[in-house]
Structures are given as structure tokens and as C-alpha cells.
Design a protein around this motif. Structure first.
Motif, PDB file in Angstrom:
ATOM      1  N   TRP A   1     -14.719   2.071  -4.281  1.00 33.99           N
ATOM      2  CA  TRP A   1     -13.274   1.940  -4.505  1.00 33.99           C
ATOM      3  C   TRP A   1     -12.603   3.275  -4.242  1.00 33.99           C
ATOM      4  O   TRP A   1     -13.238   4.325  -4.294  1.00 33.99           O
ATOM      5  CB  TRP A   1     -12.959   1.434  -5.919  1.00 33.99           C
ATOM      6  CG  TRP A   1     -13.242   2.422  -7.008  1.00 33.99           C
ATOM      7  CD1 TRP A   1     -12.420   3.394  -7.477  1.00 33.99           C
ATOM      8  CD2 TRP A   1     -14.453   2.530  -7.773  1.00 33.99           C
ATOM      9  NE1 TRP A   1     -13.031   4.102  -8.472  1.00 33.99           N
ATOM     10  CE2 TRP A   1     -14.272   3.599  -8.685  1.00 33.99           C
ATOM     11  CE3 TRP A   1     -15.660   1.808  -7.790  1.00 33.99           C
ATOM     12  CZ2 TRP A   1     -15.261   3.973  -9.588  1.00 33.99           C
ATOM     13  CZ3 TRP A   1     -16.645   2.200  -8.678  1.00 33.99           C
ATOM     14  CH2 TRP A   1     -16.429   3.266  -9.567  1.00 33.99           C
ATOM     15  N   GLU A   2     -11.303   3.181  -3.923  1.00 36.11           N
ATOM     16  CA  GLU A   2     -10.558   4.385  -3.593  1.00 36.11           C
ATOM     17  C   GLU A   2      -9.758   4.833  -4.796  1.00 36.11           C
ATOM     18  O   GLU A   2      -9.030   4.034  -5.381  1.00 36.11           O
ATOM     19  CB  GLU A   2      -9.589   4.117  -2.433  1.00 36.11           C
ATOM     20  CG  GLU A   2     -10.278   3.831  -1.125  1.00 36.11           C
ATOM     21  CD  GLU A   2     -10.285   2.356  -0.762  1.00 36.11           C
ATOM     22  OE1 GLU A   2      -9.382   1.641  -1.219  1.00 36.11           O
ATOM     23  OE2 GLU A   2     -11.197   1.930  -0.044  1.00 36.11           O
ATOM     24  N   PRO A   3      -9.866   6.096  -5.197  1.00 36.97           N
ATOM     25  CA  PRO A   3      -9.047   6.594  -6.292  1.00 36.97           C
ATOM     26  C   PRO A   3      -7.561   6.499  -5.949  1.00 36.97           C
ATOM     27  O   PRO A   3      -7.208   6.515  -4.770  1.00 36.97           O
ATOM     28  CB  PRO A   3      -9.457   8.068  -6.415  1.00 36.97           C
ATOM     29  CG  PRO A   3     -10.724   8.208  -5.651  1.00 36.97           C
ATOM     30  CD  PRO A   3     -10.763   7.104  -4.653  1.00 36.97           C
ATOM     31  N   VAL A   4      -6.725   6.403  -7.017  1.00 35.57           N
ATOM     32  CA  VAL A   4      -5.282   6.223  -6.812  1.00 35.57           C
ATOM     33  C   VAL A   4      -4.701   7.329  -5.939  1.00 35.57           C
ATOM     34  O   VAL A   4      -3.870   7.070  -5.056  1.00 35.57           O
ATOM     35  CB  VAL A   4      -4.555   6.214  -8.192  1.00 35.57           C
ATOM     36  CG1 VAL A   4      -3.050   6.117  -8.002  1.00 35.57           C
ATOM     37  CG2 VAL A   4      -5.074   5.067  -9.022  1.00 35.57           C
ATOM     38  N   GLU A   5      -5.170   8.569  -6.166  1.00 34.50           N
ATOM     39  CA  GLU A   5      -4.574   9.671  -5.371  1.00 34.50           C
ATOM     40  C   GLU A   5      -4.889   9.535  -3.880  1.00 34.50           C
ATOM     41  O   GLU A   5      -4.084   9.920  -3.029  1.00 34.50           O
ATOM     42  CB  GLU A   5      -4.977  11.058  -5.916  1.00 34.50           C
ATOM     43  CG  GLU A   5      -6.438  11.356  -6.002  1.00 34.50           C
ATOM     44  CD  GLU A   5      -7.059  10.940  -7.335  1.00 34.50           C
ATOM     45  OE1 GLU A   5      -8.065  11.576  -7.679  1.00 34.50           O
ATOM     46  OE2 GLU A   5      -6.572  10.007  -8.007  1.00 34.50           O
TER      47      GLU A   5
END
Ligand code: ADP
Ligand code: MG
Length: 269
Positions: A115-119
Motif C-alpha cells: 500500500w502507498e502511504p498518504v504522503e
């Protein structure tokens, strides 16, 4: 150039498996912060040379150094953090959306692939806005026009945060405005000290934007330097076997106009 160059090619040769010698004894050095035009006829070895730099192809002989170290000593993920690639076209985009394509550029930096972090999401979206493709984010890449695809691919290369970008024929299918937009994007990245090597057939466009041009013919470099100094009718004749007018417009910018064939009767079919 006294300091260690960003990129150095030392006597590179590439001979394909079928024996074709596509790149012949190519050597040059590039420092940071240059927009470099790679010019030469179809089949002269531009793409092959770029593929050797990012290790899509192995070189047959010679050495390619980035920051003074052979690319052979770097892992693919190390290379991906330094060198980004913008291909001429996407043959298969595997159903990826524009957003997913740009996000791929961040993968060399992500510890967790699931998954990709929000930043990261914010950075990708902000970059897509800057390159004018945020509104296309949910569209499939292969459904976009050439100009839109090219912007997405440049945004992907940009988020890789490379120091060297290899751009293969970015404007071949683009109209005048899109062509200028692409060159403006590249120029903005060069201002941030990136070096960009761009293969391109529009020599007038290259002469306007590039501080250096590398001219190739039959796998060899025939000249390298400031386009305003090296691009002459003699060079065009030698490399392309075409007579051309090389002039300056009112702004002092170079333009290159090929002349029509003047041999008796033109082509005979
Ligand atoms: P350019 O990008 O300047 O148009 P390329 O680097 O694509 O040129 O090709 C240089 C030459 O190498 C061409 O003659 C091409 O046909 C040949 N070539 C490219 N790829 C291969 C390959 N995989 N096997 C054999 N020859 C190739
Ligand atoms: Mg090519």
C-alpha cells in the motif's frame, strides 16, 4: 569538467545477438543540469545507447559510469533512483490508470509494496496537477491521447526523483503546443539540476531548448556541443543526406528547413 561527471560513457559498443553493431565506440561526459539533445537519423543507435545507460541492454564492451561508478555495480533499484526512463510509446500498459502509472515511479523508494502511504499519494497527485494530468488520473493509460500519455510518463519519471532522465522521442506524435509544453517541462527539471538526454527528430526544437547536442550517425558520434555552433547545413547534409537551410528567426533562434529534392524529376516509382 574537473569534478566527477554525472554520466560518463567510455568507448561503448553494442553488438546485438544477430551481429548488428548498433553503437560504435561512443564516449562522452555529462555534468548535472544539462538539457542534451540526441539527434540522428532513424536507426543510428539513439535508443540502443540510451538502453545501455539504464541497463535495459547490456553493452558488448566499454564502460558506463554514473557518479564515477560503473552501472554494472549498481542494483536495478539503485539505478531507478538515479536514472528515469521516458519511453517513446507504451506498447502495453496492463490496464493501469494514469495515477497508477505515475505511482509506479515511487516504488523504488517504498519499503512496503502493498500500500502507498498518504504522503506518497499526495505527492503523486500534486505532481499530476503540475503536469496538467490530474483530471486524467482514473483513465486507463492506453486510452489516452499521445500527448496525454507523454505527460503522464514524464510525471512518472519526475516522481522517481532522478538525476538523469532519458527521454526517447517525446514529441513525435504531438502538435506544436504539446511539443513546446514537453520541452518546457524538461527545461524546468533541468533548472533543478537534473540532466536530461532527449532523443528527438525536430532539430529546430532541440536547437531552441538544448544547451548541448550529440549528433549520431551509423552508431557513432559525429559531433557534440552547443547546437548554435555545431548545427550547420554541412552537418545536416553529412548526417541526413538532405540539403537544408539553417537560419535564425527574429529572436535569434535557430531553425532548420529541409529543401525539397532537386534531382531531375524527383523520385521515380
Ligand atoms: P534509433 O533509436 O536511432 O532509431 P535504434 O537504437 O533503435 O536506433 O536501432 C539502431 C539499429 O540497431 C537499427 O538498425 C536497428 O534495426 C538495430 N536494432 C535495434 N534493436 C535490435 C535488436 N534487438 N536486434 C538487432 N538489431 C537491433
Ligand atoms: Mg529510437
Amino acid at each position: 569538467m574537473d569534478e566527477t561527471p554525472l554520466l560518463e560513457l567510455r568507448d561503448i559498443n553494442k553488438i546485438y545477438e544477430n551481429g548488428y553493431h548498433a553503437v560504435r565506440g561512443v564516449s562522452y561526459k555529462l555534468g548535472p543540469g544539462h538539457l542534451v539533445g540526441l539527434i540522428g537519423p532513424n536507426g543510428c543507435g539513439k535508443s540502443t545507447m540510451m538502453h545501455c545507460i539504464n541497463r535495459l541492454h547490456d553493452t558488448t564492451s566499454g564502460e558506463i559510469l554514473i557518479d564515477g561508478e560503473s552501472v554494472l555495480k549498481k542494483s536495478p533499484s539503485e539505478i531507478a533512483k538515479i536514472v528515469a526512463n521516458v519511453p517513446a510509446e507504451i506498447k502495453n500498459s496492463f490496464g493501469l490508470t494514469a495515477y497508477e502509472t505515475v505511482m509506479l515511479g515511487r516504488y523504488p523508494y517504498m519499503k512496503n509494496m502493498w500500500w502507498e502511504p498518504v504522503e506518497e499519494e499526495e505527492y503523486v497527485l500534486k505532481t499530476m496537477e503540475n503536469f496538467g494530468v490530474a483530471h486524467l488520473k482514473d483513465r486507463q493509460l492506453n486510452m489516452l491521447s499521445s500527448g496525454e500519455q507523454q505527460r503522464v510518463l514524464i510525471a512518472k519519471a519526475y516522481v522517481q526523483n532522478p538525476r538523469l532522465m532519458l527521454v526517447d522521442e517525446p514529441t513525435s506524435h504531438l502538435d506544436m503546443k504539446y511539443k513546446l509544453d514537453v520541452m518546457e517541462y524538461l527545461t524546468a527539471m533541468v533548472r533543478k539540476d537534473m540532466t536530461i538526454l532527449v532523443a528527438e527528430h525536430d532539430i529546430s526544437l532541440m536547437a531552441r531548448y538544448c544547451d548541448t547536442c550529440i549528433i549520431m550517425k551509423k552508431g557513432k558520434i559525429v559531433d557534440m556541443g552547443d547546437p548554435k555552433e555545431i548545427i550547420t547545413p554541412e552537418l545536416i547534409e553529412d548526417v541526413y543526406e538532405v540539403s537544408a537551410t539553417v537560419g535564425k528567426d527574429n529572436d535569434g533562434e535557430l531553425f532548420i528547413l529541409p529543401k525539397r529534392y532537386r534531382n531531375k524529376g524527383g523520385f521515380q516509382i
